[in-house]
Scaffold this motif. Sequence first.
Motif, PDB file in Angstrom:
ATOM      1  N   LEU A  13       0.825  -1.217   0.000  1.00  0.00           N
ATOM      2  CA  LEU A  13       0.000   0.000   0.000  1.00  0.00           C
ATOM      3  C   LEU A  13       0.851   1.256   0.000  1.00  0.00           C
ATOM      4  CD1 LEU A  13      -2.917  -1.027   2.396  1.00  0.00           C
ATOM      5  CD2 LEU A  13      -2.884  -0.997  -0.105  1.00  0.00           C
ATOM      6  N   ASN A  14       2.008   1.215   0.662  1.00  0.00           N
ATOM      7  CA  ASN A  14       2.916   2.363   0.629  1.00  0.00           C
ATOM      8  C   ASN A  14       3.449   2.582  -0.781  1.00  0.00           C
ATOM      9  OD1 ASN A  14       2.652   3.049   3.305  1.00  0.00           O
ATOM     10  ND2 ASN A  14       4.459   1.923   3.984  1.00  0.00           N
ATOM     11  N   GLN A  15       3.839   1.498  -1.447  1.00  0.00           N
ATOM     12  CA  GLN A  15       4.308   1.599  -2.831  1.00  0.00           C
ATOM     13  C   GLN A  15       3.211   2.151  -3.733  1.00  0.00           C
ATOM     14  OE1 GLN A  15       7.333   0.356  -4.662  1.00  0.00           O
ATOM     15  NE2 GLN A  15       8.156   0.882  -2.656  1.00  0.00           N
ATOM     16  N   MET A  18       2.714   5.940  -3.311  1.00  0.00           N
ATOM     17  CA  MET A  18       3.757   6.770  -3.915  1.00  0.00           C
ATOM     18  C   MET A  18       3.748   6.693  -5.440  1.00  0.00           C
ATOM     19  SD  MET A  18       5.147   8.271  -1.371  1.00  0.00           S
ATOM     20  CE  MET A  18       6.598   8.994  -2.127  1.00  0.00           C
ATOM     21  N   GLU A  19       3.575   5.491  -5.970  1.00  0.00           N
ATOM     22  CA  GLU A  19       3.732   5.282  -7.407  1.00  0.00           C
ATOM     23  C   GLU A  19       2.419   5.324  -8.185  1.00  0.00           C
ATOM     24  OE1 GLU A  19       6.569   5.043  -8.873  1.00  0.00           O
ATOM     25  OE2 GLU A  19       7.975   4.682  -7.229  1.00  0.00           O
ATOM     26  N   GLY A  20       1.308   5.007  -7.500  1.00  0.00           N
ATOM     27  CA  GLY A  20       0.035   4.929  -8.186  1.00  0.00           C
ATOM     28  C   GLY A  20      -0.226   3.560  -8.784  1.00  0.00           C
ATOM     29  N   VAL A 207       2.797  24.939  -7.397  1.00  0.00           N
ATOM     30  CA  VAL A 207       1.606  24.099  -7.298  1.00  0.00           C
ATOM     31  C   VAL A 207       0.991  24.232  -5.914  1.00  0.00           C
ATOM     32  CG1 VAL A 207       0.818  21.697  -7.144  1.00  0.00           C
ATOM     33  CG2 VAL A 207       2.220  22.433  -9.078  1.00  0.00           C
ATOM     34  N   LEU A 208      -0.321  24.430  -5.871  1.00  0.00           N
ATOM     35  CA  LEU A 208      -1.067  24.494  -4.619  1.00  0.00           C
ATOM     36  C   LEU A 208      -1.978  23.274  -4.547  1.00  0.00           C
ATOM     37  CD1 LEU A 208      -2.279  28.242  -4.668  1.00  0.00           C
ATOM     38  CD2 LEU A 208      -0.028  27.331  -4.068  1.00  0.00           C
ATOM     39  N   THR A 209      -1.844  22.493  -3.482  1.00  0.00           N
ATOM     40  CA  THR A 209      -2.685  21.298  -3.371  1.00  0.00           C
ATOM     41  C   THR A 209      -2.829  20.844  -1.933  1.00  0.00           C
ATOM     42  OG1 THR A 209      -2.956  18.998  -4.081  1.00  0.00           O
ATOM     43  CG2 THR A 209      -0.708  19.752  -3.740  1.00  0.00           C
ATOM     44  N   ASP A 210      -4.030  20.380  -1.585  1.00  0.00           N
ATOM     45  CA  ASP A 210      -4.197  19.774  -0.265  1.00  0.00           C
ATOM     46  C   ASP A 210      -3.714  18.330  -0.316  1.00  0.00           C
ATOM     47  OD1 ASP A 210      -6.599  17.802  -0.493  1.00  0.00           O
ATOM     48  OD2 ASP A 210      -7.295  19.599  -1.522  1.00  0.00           O
ATOM     49  N   HIS A 211      -3.575  17.705   0.835  1.00  0.00           N
ATOM     50  CA  HIS A 211      -2.917  16.400   0.927  1.00  0.00           C
ATOM     51  C   HIS A 211      -3.706  15.267   0.283  1.00  0.00           C
ATOM     52  CE1 HIS A 211      -5.646  16.239   4.454  1.00  0.00           C
ATOM     53  NE2 HIS A 211      -5.647  14.939   4.230  1.00  0.00           N
ATOM     54  N   THR A 212      -5.000  15.473  -0.002  1.00  0.00           N
ATOM     55  CA  THR A 212      -5.794  14.380  -0.563  1.00  0.00           C
ATOM     56  C   THR A 212      -5.438  14.071  -2.015  1.00  0.00           C
ATOM     57  OG1 THR A 212      -7.577  15.862  -1.296  1.00  0.00           O
ATOM     58  CG2 THR A 212      -7.730  14.964   0.951  1.00  0.00           C
ATOM     59  N   LYS A 213      -4.689  14.958  -2.673  1.00  0.00           N
ATOM     60  CA  LYS A 213      -4.380  14.767  -4.094  1.00  0.00           C
ATOM     61  C   LYS A 213      -3.132  13.912  -4.330  1.00  0.00           C
ATOM     62  CE  LYS A 213      -7.764  17.571  -4.964  1.00  0.00           C
ATOM     63  NZ  LYS A 213      -7.538  18.915  -5.461  1.00  0.00           N
ATOM     64  N   PHE A 214      -2.377  13.634  -3.271  1.00  0.00           N
ATOM     65  CA  PHE A 214      -1.132  12.883  -3.444  1.00  0.00           C
ATOM     66  C   PHE A 214      -1.407  11.409  -3.717  1.00  0.00           C
ATOM     67  CE2 PHE A 214       0.233  16.660  -1.243  1.00  0.00           C
ATOM     68  CZ  PHE A 214       1.436  16.965  -1.862  1.00  0.00           C
ATOM     69  N   GLY A 215      -0.670  10.861  -4.656  1.00  0.00           N
ATOM     70  CA  GLY A 215      -0.851   9.463  -5.030  1.00  0.00           C
ATOM     71  C   GLY A 215      -1.970   9.246  -6.020  1.00  0.00           C
ATOM     72  N   MET A 216      -2.585  10.320  -6.489  1.00  0.00           N
ATOM     73  CA  MET A 216      -3.686  10.226  -7.462  1.00  0.00           C
ATOM     74  C   MET A 216      -3.208  10.627  -8.847  1.00  0.00           C
ATOM     75  SD  MET A 216      -7.046  11.790  -5.568  1.00  0.00           S
ATOM     76  CE  MET A 216      -7.963  11.601  -7.110  1.00  0.00           C
ATOM     77  N   ALA A 217      -3.785  10.016  -9.862  1.00  0.00           N
ATOM     78  CA  ALA A 217      -3.553  10.409 -11.252  1.00  0.00           C
ATOM     79  C   ALA A 217      -4.904  10.576 -11.919  1.00  0.00           C
ATOM     80  CB  ALA A 217      -2.718   9.366 -11.982  1.00  0.00           C
ATOM     81  N   ALA A 235      -0.505  20.324   6.395  1.00  0.00           N
ATOM     82  CA  ALA A 235       0.224  19.454   7.323  1.00  0.00           C
ATOM     83  C   ALA A 235      -0.188  17.996   7.222  1.00  0.00           C
ATOM     84  CB  ALA A 235       0.022  19.945   8.760  1.00  0.00           C
ATOM     85  N   GLY A 236      -1.265  17.699   6.514  1.00  0.00           N
ATOM     86  CA  GLY A 236      -1.674  16.313   6.342  1.00  0.00           C
ATOM     87  C   GLY A 236      -0.886  15.564   5.298  1.00  0.00           C
ATOM     88  N   CYS A 237       0.006  16.244   4.595  1.00  0.00           N
ATOM     89  CA  CYS A 237       0.810  15.603   3.557  1.00  0.00           C
ATOM     90  C   CYS A 237       1.787  14.608   4.191  1.00  0.00           C
ATOM     91  CB  CYS A 237       1.581  16.649   2.760  1.00  0.00           C
ATOM     92  SG  CYS A 237       2.625  15.948   1.466  1.00  0.00           S
ATOM     93  N   PRO A 238       1.816  13.345   3.748  1.00  0.00           N
ATOM     94  CA  PRO A 238       2.735  12.357   4.330  1.00  0.00           C
ATOM     95  C   PRO A 238       4.195  12.767   4.174  1.00  0.00           C
ATOM     96  CG  PRO A 238       1.068  11.287   2.978  1.00  0.00           C
ATOM     97  CD  PRO A 238       0.937  12.753   2.726  1.00  0.00           C
ATOM     98  N   LYS A 239       4.997  12.484   5.190  1.00  0.00           N
ATOM     99  CA  LYS A 239       6.416  12.856   5.168  1.00  0.00           C
ATOM    100  C   LYS A 239       7.153  12.212   3.993  1.00  0.00           C
ATOM    101  CE  LYS A 239      10.548  13.154   8.069  1.00  0.00           C
ATOM    102  NZ  LYS A 239      11.455  12.690   7.006  1.00  0.00           N
ATOM    103  N   GLU A 240       6.746  10.988   3.616  1.00  0.00           N
ATOM    104  CA  GLU A 240       7.419  10.333   2.501  1.00  0.00           C
ATOM    105  C   GLU A 240       7.278  11.142   1.213  1.00  0.00           C
ATOM    106  OE1 GLU A 240       4.410   7.767   3.822  1.00  0.00           O
ATOM    107  OE2 GLU A 240       5.540   8.868   5.344  1.00  0.00           O
ATOM    108  N   TRP A 241       6.108  11.770   1.045  1.00  0.00           N
ATOM    109  CA  TRP A 241       5.904  12.604  -0.140  1.00  0.00           C
ATOM    110  C   TRP A 241       6.760  13.853  -0.085  1.00  0.00           C
ATOM    111  CZ3 TRP A 241       4.292  12.112  -4.843  1.00  0.00           C
ATOM    112  CH2 TRP A 241       3.420  11.079  -5.180  1.00  0.00           C
TER     113      TRP A 241
END
Length: 256
Positions: A13-15, A18-20, A207-217, A235-241
């Motif tokens: 799930l972590n992969q 990050m990768e989609g 780029v302006l984005t809230d944390h819900t957009k990470f990992g999405m395409a 602040a909700g953005c995961p540290k790995e990102w």
Amino acid sequence: MSLTFEDRRMTILNQLEMEGKVQVHHLSELLAVSTETVRRDLDRLEKEGKLRKVYGGAVKMRMELVEPPFLKRAQMMRPEKMAIGKLAASLVQDGETIMLDNGTTTIEMMPHLKDRTNVTIITHSIPILNLALETFRGRIIFAGGEVNAEYKAVSGILTDQTLDQFKVNKAFVSVGGISLADGITDFHLGEAVISRKMMQRAEEAIVLTDHTKFGMATFARVSKLEDISMLITDAGCPKEWIDTIEALGIEVLISE
């Protein structure tokens, strides 16, 4: 000692985050298990609704295939968007010309720019134009074109040609999704084309984005991650990102 399913589950799930997408053979090497074990894990995770299996691997579940209307989006993650907009506005210096795309996060910059008489705003967004006409004391340039009532913006060849006339200090763009594989994406081709052009015509692409957009395409590609100068998120953005994006030489700012 072999990994348990829960350990493998977390890694998969972590992969995926990050990768989609993930590939069976890569996971087999990463987890030091057979490809059959990986496929069984993917079957189980698909039944849990965590991913969707495809040939050779799996992809992240896309919760929303269609972008909600502008007014509905404006209320989603509103506190985060307001904080991001405030931080973004603080980067605008007197005398600068900036471009703002048609985003529900970029519009949150406007309350913090209203008294900036020595700033020029260029936009194709009708909501941003309307708000600027009511409150903004600087110069406004509207990149006109064909009006799309659903998206509340203009686009097309006239908009593209208008933006080509300018070279600006900063472009502030919103996104539909961010992934390592696909970069910056949007739901709509026309919006993606305009955001890309704004980035090309700016010294800095932000780029302006809230944390819900990470990992999405989403549907239409705007740019590679490496094409942006800075990313502002909450602040909700995961540290790995954050670590991954900074490793690409992109500055990351976190709103309060």
